[in-house]
Scaffold this active site. Structure first.
Site, mmCIF file in Angstrom:
data_model
loop_
_atom_site.group_PDB
_atom_site.id
_atom_site.type_symbol
_atom_site.label_atom_id
_atom_site.label_comp_id
_atom_site.label_asym_id
_atom_site.label_seq_id
_atom_site.Cartn_x
_atom_site.Cartn_y
_atom_site.Cartn_z
ATOM 1 N N LYS A 78 77.179 -71.098 -18.215
ATOM 2 C CA LYS A 78 77.332 -70.824 -19.650
ATOM 3 C C LYS A 78 78.814 -70.854 -20.000
ATOM 4 C CE LYS A 78 75.868 -67.369 -23.116
ATOM 5 N NZ LYS A 78 75.125 -66.098 -23.299
ATOM 6 N N SER A 153 71.512 -66.052 -26.623
ATOM 7 C CA SER A 153 72.566 -67.030 -26.809
ATOM 8 C C SER A 153 72.695 -68.022 -25.632
ATOM 9 C CB SER A 153 73.907 -66.320 -26.978
ATOM 10 O OG SER A 153 74.237 -65.581 -25.811
ATOM 11 N N SER A 177 69.977 -62.202 -24.169
ATOM 12 C CA SER A 177 70.459 -63.593 -24.229
ATOM 13 C C SER A 177 70.112 -64.448 -23.021
ATOM 14 C CB SER A 177 71.979 -63.608 -24.432
ATOM 15 O OG SER A 177 72.296 -63.185 -25.730
#
Length: 485
Positions: A78, A153, A177
C-alpha cells in the site's frame, strides 16, 4: 494454470522443487498486470525493473539452497508505507513527489524474507475513506463489477490480490481499511492487534488506531505473511514485546468445543438481507464444525461511529500538520510570505475528504472543546474495550458481518460523507478496542458480489483467528469463485 493465480504456500513448493523460477513467476504476475491493470487501476507505482532484479536474486538464492519464507514471492505494498528510493504518495498531491530515504520496518522484513516487490497500490488519500475513490491518482475499480467500489482505504491492495496482480499484499487498517476491501473483493484480510506489527515507516493517519496487516488469497497465506511482519520493533514506541507464535501451526487445527459469540448489535436494521443470509450461513458452518454459537452483547457498539469520527480526525489533524510545504513534497508556487505559503500549499495539496477531517479534528482539539469531545470519546472508547474484555470471558472468538452491504456503486456515496462513514460501522470497534480481526469470504449476493465474514479475538490472539478462519475456509471450499475480467 498461470503461476500468478497460485497461493504463497503452493508456490513455495514449486519454487523449491524447481518447477517454476522466481523470474518466471514475476513475469507471470506482470503479464497479468499488463492484461487487467487498465481496467481496475490497483497500482499507483509499478516497480517492474526492481521486481525482476529481486526475482533474479531470488533464483540465485534458491540455486544456493538459501530458501526463506517469501523467497521469490511477488508482494504489493500500500502506498502509505515508506520504501527507500521509491516514491510514497499516500495517494495525495501533497506527497506526489516524496521519495523516502528509508524502508518501513514491514518493508525491511519482507525484503529480508526474500519477497519481490511489484509496486505501490492505490488508496484513499492518507487512508481516509472507504471506497478508494478519494485518491488524487484516480479511482480503483472492483474486479467483480467494474462499476462498483473495491472498498477502502486499502482498495488497491485488495484488488491486486483478487486479480492475481500480485500473490499477496500489505494494507493498513485504521477503521476497517483492510477488512472492508477484503470483504468486497473476495480475499482474506487481517488487522492484527495494535502493537503486534510495527508502524515505523507507515505514514500516520490516526496513531492510536493505525495497524498494518496482510491481504492474501487464503488463510494459510495470511499466516505466512503474519510470521514475517509480526514482532517487536524498538524504533516504534507502541510496538509490544510479546512473543510471536508460528501462525502456520494453527492452520490445520479444528474448533470443536469452541464458543463463538454472535453480538446482537451487529444484526440490526440496515444490514442487507443477502449479507445477513451469507453470514448466518457461516454461523451454521461453524456449528457444523463443532463450535457452540451463542448470542452476546457489545452494548456500546451504537457509539462506535461517533467515537471514531472524533478520535481519528483529531489525531489526523495533528499528524498531518507536518505537511506544510517546508519539509515534504508539494509546495505551492508564487507565495513569498510564510503563512500564505502554508495556506496555499495545504489548500492545493490536500483533497476535500482530508480537509474535512482536518477541520473536524482541529475543532475537537481546540481550547475549550477538548474535554467535551476528544476526552469524552476516549472515555467511551474505554467502555467499548471493556465490553470486548467481558465478551471474551464468555466466548473464544466473535463472529460478525464485515459490512452492512456488498460493494456499492462508484459515486453513490461521495456526496454524503455520513453514509460513507456508516459503511464501516461493523469494523470500527475493532480498532477502537485494539483487538485483531480477520475477514474471510463467506458467500455471494444474487448479482455475484462477494460477502465476507469477520472473526474477532482477544488481544494478541491472532493464532485463534487463523485457526477458526482456516477451519471455516476448509468447510466452505466449494463456494470459492474468481472474478472474470
Amino acid at each position: 494454470m498461470e503461476s500468478s493465480s497460485l497461493t504463497i504456500h503452493e508456490l513455495q513448493t514449486l519454487l523449491r522443487d524447481g518447477k517454476v523460477t522466481a523470474t518466471e513467476l514475476t513475469e507471470s504476475v506482470f503479464n497479468r498486470i499488463d492484461a487487467v491493470e487498465d481496467k481496475v487501476h490497483a497500482y499507483i507505482t509499478l516497480t517492474r525493473d526492481d521486481a525482476f532484479a529481486m526475482a533474479e536474486q531470488a533464483d540465485r538464492d534458491i540455486s544456493e539452497g538459501k530458501f526463506r519464507e517469501l523467497t521469490g514471492i511477488p508482494v504489493a505494498l500500500k502506498d502509505n508505507m515508506c520504501t527507500k528510493d521509491v516514491r510514497t504518495t499516500c495517494a495525495s498531491r501533497i506527497l506526489g513527489n516524496f521519495i523516502p530515504p528509508y524502508d518501513a520496518t514491514v518493508v525491511e522484513k519482507l525484503r529480508a524474507a526474500g519477497a519481490v516487490f511489484t509496486g505501490k497500490t492505490n488508496l484513499d488519500e492518507f487512508a481516509m475513506g472507504s471506497s478508494t475513490e478519494m485518491s488524487c491518482f484516480g479511482v480503483t475499480r472492483n474486479p467483480w463489477d467494474l462499476e462498483r467500489i473495491p472498498g477502502g482505504s486499502s482498495g488497491g491492495s485488495a484488488v491486486a490480490v483478487a486479480t492475481d496482480e500480485c500473490i499477496a499484499a500489505l494494507g493498513s487498517d485504521t477503521g476497517g481499511s483492510i477488512r472492508q476491501p477484503a470483504s468486497h473483493c473476495g480475499v482474506v484480510g487481517m488487522k492484527p492487534t495494535y502493537g503486534r506489527v510495527s508502524r515505523y515507516g507507515l505514514v500516520a493517519f490516526a496513531s492510536s488506531l493505525d495497524q498494518i496487516g496482510p491481504l492474501t488469497k487464503d488463510v494459510e497465506d495470511c499466516a505466512i505473511m503474519m510470521n514475517v511482519i509480526s514482532g517487536y520493533d524498538p524504533r516504534e514506541s507502541t510496538s509490544v514485546p510479546a512473543d510471536v507464535p508460528d501462525y502456520r501451526r494453527f492452520v490445520d487445527r479444528g474448533i470443536e468445543g469452541w464458543t463463538v459469540g454472535i453480538p446482537r448489535e451487529y444484526f440490526t436494521e440496515g444490514i442487507d438481507p443477502e449479507v445477513e443470509t451469507a453470514v448466518k450461513k457461516a454461523v451454521s458452518t461453524m456449528e457444523a464444525l463443532g463450535a457452540r454459537c451463542r448470542e452476546i452483547s457489545i452494548p456500546h457498539t451504537e457509539y462506535c461511529v461517533a467515537i471514531y469520527y472524533i478520535i481519528a480526525p483529531s489525531e489526523a489533524s495533528s499528524n498531518l500538520a507536518r505537511f506544510d510545504g517546508v519539509r515534504y513534497g508539494f509546495r505551492a508556487a508564487g507565495e513569498t510570505e510564510l503563512l500564505q505559503m502554508y495556506k496555499a500549499t495545504r489548500s492545493a495539496g490536500f483533497g476535500d475528504e482530508v480537509k474535512r477531517r482536518i477541520m473536524i479534528g482541529t475543532y475537537a482539539l481546540s481550547a475549550g472543546y477538548y474535554d467535551a469531545y476528544y476526552k469524552k470519546a476516549s472515555q467511551v472508547r474505554r467502555l467499548l474495550r471493556d465490553d470486548f474484555d467481558r465478551a471474551f470471558k464468555e466466548c473464544d472468538i466473535i463472529l460478525t458481518p464485515t459490512c452492512p452491504t456488498a460493494a456499492f456503486r462508484i459515486g453513490e456515496k461521495t456526496d454524503d460523507p455520513l453514509q460513507m462513514y456508516l459503511s464501516d460501522i461493523f469494523t470500527l470497534s475493532v480498532n477502537l478496542a485494539g483487538i485483531p480481526g480477520l475477514v474471510v469470504p463467506c458467500g455471494y449476493t444474487g448479482n455475484g458480489l462477494p460477502v465476507g465474514v469477520q472473526f474477532l479475538a482477544g488481544h494478541f490472539q491472532e493464532g485463534m483467528l487463523i485457526q477458526a478462519a482456516a477451519a471455516y475456509e476448509r468447510a466452505s471450499e466449494g463456494e470459492k469463485r474468481r472474478p472474470a475480467l
